[in-house]
Design a protein around this motif. Structure first.
Motif, mmCIF file in Angstrom:
data_model
loop_
_atom_site.group_PDB
_atom_site.id
_atom_site.type_symbol
_atom_site.label_atom_id
_atom_site.label_comp_id
_atom_site.label_asym_id
_atom_site.label_seq_id
_atom_site.Cartn_x
_atom_site.Cartn_y
_atom_site.Cartn_z
ATOM 1 N N ARG A 1 0.833 -1.203 0.000
ATOM 2 C CA ARG A 1 0.000 0.000 0.000
ATOM 3 C C ARG A 1 0.867 1.253 0.000
ATOM 4 O O ARG A 1 0.599 2.217 -0.710
ATOM 5 C CB ARG A 1 -0.855 0.053 1.264
ATOM 6 N N VAL A 2 1.902 1.218 0.836
ATOM 7 C CA VAL A 2 2.789 2.375 0.993
ATOM 8 C C VAL A 2 3.601 2.583 -0.286
ATOM 9 O O VAL A 2 3.764 3.709 -0.757
ATOM 10 C CB VAL A 2 3.713 2.160 2.211
ATOM 11 N N ILE A 3 4.082 1.475 -0.834
ATOM 12 C CA ILE A 3 4.877 1.546 -2.061
ATOM 13 C C ILE A 3 4.043 2.110 -3.207
ATOM 14 O O ILE A 3 4.488 2.980 -3.959
ATOM 15 C CB ILE A 3 5.463 0.159 -2.365
ATOM 16 N N TRP A 4 2.802 1.630 -3.346
ATOM 17 C CA TRP A 4 1.926 2.168 -4.377
ATOM 18 C C TRP A 4 1.731 3.670 -4.192
ATOM 19 O O TRP A 4 1.826 4.440 -5.148
ATOM 20 C CB TRP A 4 0.543 1.503 -4.298
ATOM 21 N N ALA A 5 1.436 4.076 -2.962
ATOM 22 C CA ALA A 5 1.159 5.492 -2.682
ATOM 23 C C ALA A 5 2.356 6.365 -3.074
ATOM 24 O O ALA A 5 2.203 7.397 -3.734
ATOM 25 C CB ALA A 5 0.807 5.687 -1.215
ATOM 26 N N LEU A 6 3.550 5.958 -2.650
ATOM 27 C CA LEU A 6 4.753 6.751 -2.929
ATOM 28 C C LEU A 6 5.021 6.809 -4.433
ATOM 29 O O LEU A 6 5.327 7.873 -4.975
ATOM 30 C CB LEU A 6 5.959 6.168 -2.191
ATOM 31 N N LYS A 7 4.875 5.667 -5.116
ATOM 32 C CA LYS A 7 5.151 5.640 -6.560
ATOM 33 C C LYS A 7 4.105 6.429 -7.334
ATOM 34 O O LYS A 7 4.432 7.135 -8.286
ATOM 35 C CB LYS A 7 5.227 4.199 -7.055
ATOM 36 N N TYR B 1 -0.363 9.871 6.296
ATOM 37 C CA TYR B 1 0.839 10.699 6.413
ATOM 38 C C TYR B 1 1.407 11.024 5.029
ATOM 39 O O TYR B 1 1.737 12.176 4.738
ATOM 40 C CB TYR B 1 1.902 9.977 7.260
ATOM 41 N N VAL B 2 1.491 10.008 4.187
ATOM 42 C CA VAL B 2 2.014 10.209 2.822
ATOM 43 C C VAL B 2 1.136 11.208 2.071
ATOM 44 O O VAL B 2 1.632 12.111 1.391
ATOM 45 C CB VAL B 2 2.099 8.854 2.078
ATOM 46 N N ASP B 3 -0.188 11.065 2.215
ATOM 47 C CA ASP B 3 -1.102 11.956 1.504
ATOM 48 C C ASP B 3 -0.983 13.397 1.988
ATOM 49 O O ASP B 3 -1.149 14.335 1.210
ATOM 50 C CB ASP B 3 -2.546 11.459 1.655
ATOM 51 N N GLU B 4 -0.719 13.572 3.296
ATOM 52 C CA GLU B 4 -0.601 14.923 3.858
ATOM 53 C C GLU B 4 0.751 15.560 3.539
ATOM 54 O O GLU B 4 0.867 16.777 3.491
ATOM 55 C CB GLU B 4 -0.783 14.871 5.383
ATOM 56 N N THR B 5 1.765 14.725 3.338
ATOM 57 C CA THR B 5 3.129 15.240 3.130
ATOM 58 C C THR B 5 3.412 15.545 1.658
ATOM 59 O O THR B 5 4.075 16.520 1.339
ATOM 60 C CB THR B 5 4.157 14.230 3.670
ATOM 61 N N TRP B 6 2.923 14.670 0.751
ATOM 62 C CA TRP B 6 3.143 14.859 -0.681
ATOM 63 C C TRP B 6 1.789 15.038 -1.337
ATOM 64 O O TRP B 6 1.001 14.099 -1.459
ATOM 65 C CB TRP B 6 3.890 13.644 -1.258
ATOM 66 N N LYS B 7 1.534 16.305 -1.781
ATOM 67 C CA LYS B 7 0.177 16.672 -2.172
ATOM 68 C C LYS B 7 -0.227 16.230 -3.584
ATOM 69 O O LYS B 7 -1.417 16.248 -3.905
ATOM 70 C CB LYS B 7 0.008 18.205 -2.081
ATOM 71 N N GLN B 8 0.751 15.850 -4.429
ATOM 72 C CA GLN B 8 0.384 15.453 -5.786
ATOM 73 C C GLN B 8 -0.310 14.098 -5.737
ATOM 74 O O GLN B 8 -0.062 13.291 -4.868
ATOM 75 C CB GLN B 8 1.623 15.423 -6.699
ATOM 76 N N PHE B 9 -1.181 13.839 -6.742
ATOM 77 C CA PHE B 9 -1.974 12.620 -6.795
ATOM 78 C C PHE B 9 -2.655 12.373 -5.448
ATOM 79 O O PHE B 9 -2.359 11.399 -4.741
ATOM 80 C CB PHE B 9 -1.119 11.398 -7.188
ATOM 81 N N PRO B 10 -3.592 13.236 -5.042
ATOM 82 C CA PRO B 10 -4.251 13.075 -3.734
ATOM 83 C C PRO B 10 -4.998 11.753 -3.636
ATOM 84 O O PRO B 10 -5.663 11.321 -4.583
ATOM 85 C CB PRO B 10 -5.222 14.252 -3.659
ATOM 86 N N LYS C 1 -15.544 3.457 -11.385
ATOM 87 C CA LYS C 1 -14.494 2.625 -11.987
ATOM 88 C C LYS C 1 -13.606 2.076 -10.872
ATOM 89 O O LYS C 1 -13.244 0.903 -10.846
ATOM 90 C CB LYS C 1 -13.680 3.492 -12.941
ATOM 91 N N PHE C 2 -13.216 2.983 -9.988
ATOM 92 C CA PHE C 2 -12.443 2.604 -8.810
ATOM 93 C C PHE C 2 -13.264 2.997 -7.572
ATOM 94 O O PHE C 2 -14.214 3.776 -7.672
ATOM 95 C CB PHE C 2 -11.106 3.353 -8.773
ATOM 96 N N PHE C 3 -12.891 2.498 -6.387
ATOM 97 C CA PHE C 3 -13.531 2.936 -5.153
ATOM 98 C C PHE C 3 -13.340 4.440 -4.996
ATOM 99 O O PHE C 3 -14.184 5.138 -4.442
ATOM 100 C CB PHE C 3 -12.959 2.186 -3.937
ATOM 101 N N GLY C 4 -12.240 4.957 -5.501
ATOM 102 C CA GLY C 4 -11.967 6.390 -5.422
ATOM 103 C C GLY C 4 -12.671 7.200 -6.503
ATOM 104 O O GLY C 4 -12.494 8.409 -6.577
ATOM 105 N N GLY C 5 -13.459 6.538 -7.356
ATOM 106 C CA GLY C 5 -14.149 7.230 -8.448
ATOM 107 C C GLY C 5 -13.445 6.983 -9.768
ATOM 108 O O GLY C 5 -13.176 5.846 -10.138
ATOM 109 N N GLU C 6 -13.103 8.081 -10.468
ATOM 110 C CA GLU C 6 -12.419 7.936 -11.749
ATOM 111 C C GLU C 6 -10.965 7.510 -11.571
ATOM 112 O O GLU C 6 -10.380 6.882 -12.447
ATOM 113 C CB GLU C 6 -12.465 9.278 -12.523
#
Lengths: 231, 225
Positions: B19-25, B74-83, B144-149
Motif C-alpha cells: 500500500r505504501v509503495i503504491w502510494a509513494l510511486k 501521512y504520505v497523503d498529507e506530506t506529498w500533495k500530488q496525486f491526492p 471505476k475505482f472505489f476512489g471514483g475515476e
C-alpha cells in the motif's frame, strides 16, 4: 446551526459514543442526542449504519458518519474554526493515529477479556493490560512534553481516543479489586486521568463508575450463563 | 526541495507494505526499500517499530511512521500530488470507513476465517465472507475505482484483494467470487491489478502461492492443538 441538523445516535455507557460527544463539546456544537435502547436497535440506526448497525452514528444534514474515531476526524474538519482536535503537523498526527489504533486494536480488547477471565488467565490479562499502560505512559511523557494532555494544553485526538476508556478502566479496577493505573508504574497517566475526567468537555459525558460496575456485572453474568448453557 | 530521506521497510510478500509503495510511486516520491525477514528482524526494524515489530515502517528524514493506513494518511498529507483522499469531509469519512472495513472485516474473514480454516469452520465463514464482499460490490456501483475515476485511498487499502484473492482461491481450491454475483468487483480487480504502477509491483505469483499454502498449513496445525 439549527439543533435538528446534527444528531448523534448513541448510549451513555459506550466509550465509543463518548468520543464524538467530547469532540462536539470542544467545538461548542449543539446536537440532538438520540439514546438507543439497550438490547434493541432503532430503525434510524439500522438505516444510518446498515453495514455495522452500531453506535455511535453522527447524522449531519441527513448524511451519516460511522466509526467513532472517523467521526472525531470529521468533526475536526467541519468545525475548523473551533479549537483543533488533531495536531497540525503530519508526523504528530501520525503518532496520534498510531496510538488511537493501538488502544482500540491491542489494549481495550484485553479490558473486555478481563471482565470474564478467571484464575491464571485473569492474572495474565491484568499483566498484559498493565504492560500496555506502561507503553502508553511512555507515549504520554513523549507526546505531552510536560503539558497536561496528549494534545498539549488542550484535549486532543489521543486524549479522546484513550480517555473514553477511563470509565470502564475504573469500573474494571473496582470489579476486580486491582489497580491498573498506579503511581508506581504510570504516574503521568494517573494525573492525566483525573485532569481529563474533570475537563468541562468531558465530565458531563463520562458515565458514572458505579453504574458501569452494575452494567459490567450483569454483562459478565449473562456471558457466564451463556457459556455454561452451551457446554 | 532539500534532499529527503524516504525509506520503506517491507517484506517481499506482505500486502500491507505494498500500500505504501503504491502510494509513494503514484505520487512520484523517490524512496529506498529495506527488505525484512520477519523470522530474523533487523535491529533497525525493532528500533523503529518497538510496539508491533512489524512491516511496513516508513522512515521520513529519520522519523518512523508505523501502521499502513496511518502511513497512507501521512504520505497523503506530506506529498500533495496525486491526492488519495477527497477534499469533502463527508467523502473523506466514507473513504476512511471503507479502508477500515477492508482491514477489520474483509481481510479478517478471507484470511483468518477462510484461508486459515478448514472443514466446517471454513464452510460456515463463506456466507459471511459473501455478505462482506457484497458491501464492496454495492460500493462500486457507478464507479471505476472505489476512489471514483482515479485510484484513491480505498483502492490502495483493498488493493490486496485484486491479486491475493486469486492466490487464496488457488490455495484452498475454492472459487469465492463469480461473475454472476460480483461483476463490479471482478471488473475492479481487472482495472486495479493492471493499472500503471500497480501492475509492476505485484510479488511473483508462484512464490506467493507457495508461501500462502505454507502459512495455511501452519495455521491449521496451530488450530488443531
Amino acid at each position: 446551526m439549527a439543533k435538528t441538523e446534527l444528531k448523534l445516535l448513541g448510549a451513555r455507557a459506550s466509550p465509543y459514543v463518548m468520543r464524538p460527544r467530547i469532540a462536539l463539546n470542544i467545538k461548542s456544537a449543539d446536537y440532538e442526542f438520540l439514546q438507543e435502547t439497550p438490547g434493541s436497535k432503532s430503525q434510524l440506526l439500522l438505516e444510518s449504519n446498515p453495514v455495522h448497525k452500531k453506535i455511535p452514528v453522527l447524522i449531519h444534514n441527513g448524511k451519516p458518519i460511522c466509526e467513532s474515531l472517523i467521526i472525531v476526524e470529521y468533526i475536526d474538519e467541519v468545525w475548523s474554526s473551533g479549537p483543533s482536535i488533531l495536531p497540525s503537523d503530519p508526523y504528530d498526527r501520525a503518532i496520534a493515529r498510531f496510538w488511537g489504533a493501538y488502544v482500540d486494536e491491542k489494549w481495550f480488547p484485553n479490558l473486555r477479556i478481563l471482565s470474564t477471565a478467571e484464575g491464571e488467565a485473569r492474572d495474565q490479562v491484568i499483566g498484559t493490560l498493565v504492560e500496555g499502560l506502561v507503553l502508553l505512559e511512555d507515549a504520554f511523557v513523549k507526546i505531552s512534553k510536560g503539558k497536561a494532555f496528549f494534545g498539549g494544553d488542550q484535549i486532543g485526538y489521543l486524549d479522546i481516543a484513550f480517555g473514553c476508556y477511563l470509565g470502564w478502566l475504573r469500573a474494571s479496577e473496582k470489579m476486580n479489586v486491582v489497580k491498573l493505573l498506579d503511581e508506581a508504574n504510570t504516574p503521568g497517566l494517573v494525573k492525566w486521568a483525573d485532569t481529563f475526567s474533570a475537563h468541562p468537555a468531558v465530565k458531563d459525558v463520562m458515565p458514572e463508575i458505579d453504574k458501569l460496575v452494575e452494567f459490567g456485572k450483569s454483562l459478565a453474568a449473562k456471558f457466564r450463563a451463556a457459556k455454561t448453557g452451551s457446554s | 526541495m532539500a534532499e529527503e530521506e524516504v525509506k520503506v521497510f517491507r517484506t517481499w510478500s506482505s500486502p500491507f507494505p505494498l500500500r505504501v509503495i503504491w502510494a509513494l510511486k503514484l505520487k512520484g516520491v523517490e524512496f529506498d526499500t529495506v527488505y525484512e525477514d520477519l523470522s530474523n528482524k533487523s535491529p533497525l526494524l525493532l528500533q523503529y517499530n518497538p510496539v508491533h515489530k512489524k512491516v511496513p515502517v516508513l522512515l521520513h528524514n529519520g522519523k518512523p511512521i508505523c501502521e499502513s493506513l496511518v502511513i497512507l494518511e501521512y504520505v497523503d498529507e506530506t506529498w500533495k500530488q496525486f491526492p488519495l483522499l477527497p477534499q469533502d469531509p463527508h467523502e473523506r469519512a466514507k473513504a476512511r470507513f471503507w479502508a477500515k472495513f477492508g482491514d477489520d472485516k474483509v481481510f479478517q474473514s478471507i484470511v483468518y476465517g477462510i484461508l486459515f480454516k478448514q472443514g466446517k469452520e471454513q464452510e460456515e465463514e463463506i456466507p459471511r465472507a459473501m455478505e462482506i464482499l457484497q458491501h464492496l460490490e454495492e460500493e462500486l456501483k457507478g464507479k471505476k475505482f472505489f476512489g471514483g475515476e482515479k485510484i484513491g485511498l480505498v483502492d490502495l487499502a483493498l488493493g490486496w484483494l485484486a491479486y491475493y484473492l486469486g492466490i487464496i482461491e488457488e490455495v484452498i481450491g475454492l472459487k469465492l467470487i463469480d461473475q454472476e454475483k460480483f461483476p463490479l468487483l471482478l471488473q475492479w480487480i481487472q482495472e486495479f491489478s493492471t493499472a500503471p504502477i500497480i501492475q509492476e509491483n505485484w510479488p511473483p505469483r508462484d512464490k506467493l502461492i507457495a508461501k500462502f499454502a505454507a502459512s495455511r498449513e501452519a495455521a491449521l496445525a496451530r488450530g488443531l492443538k
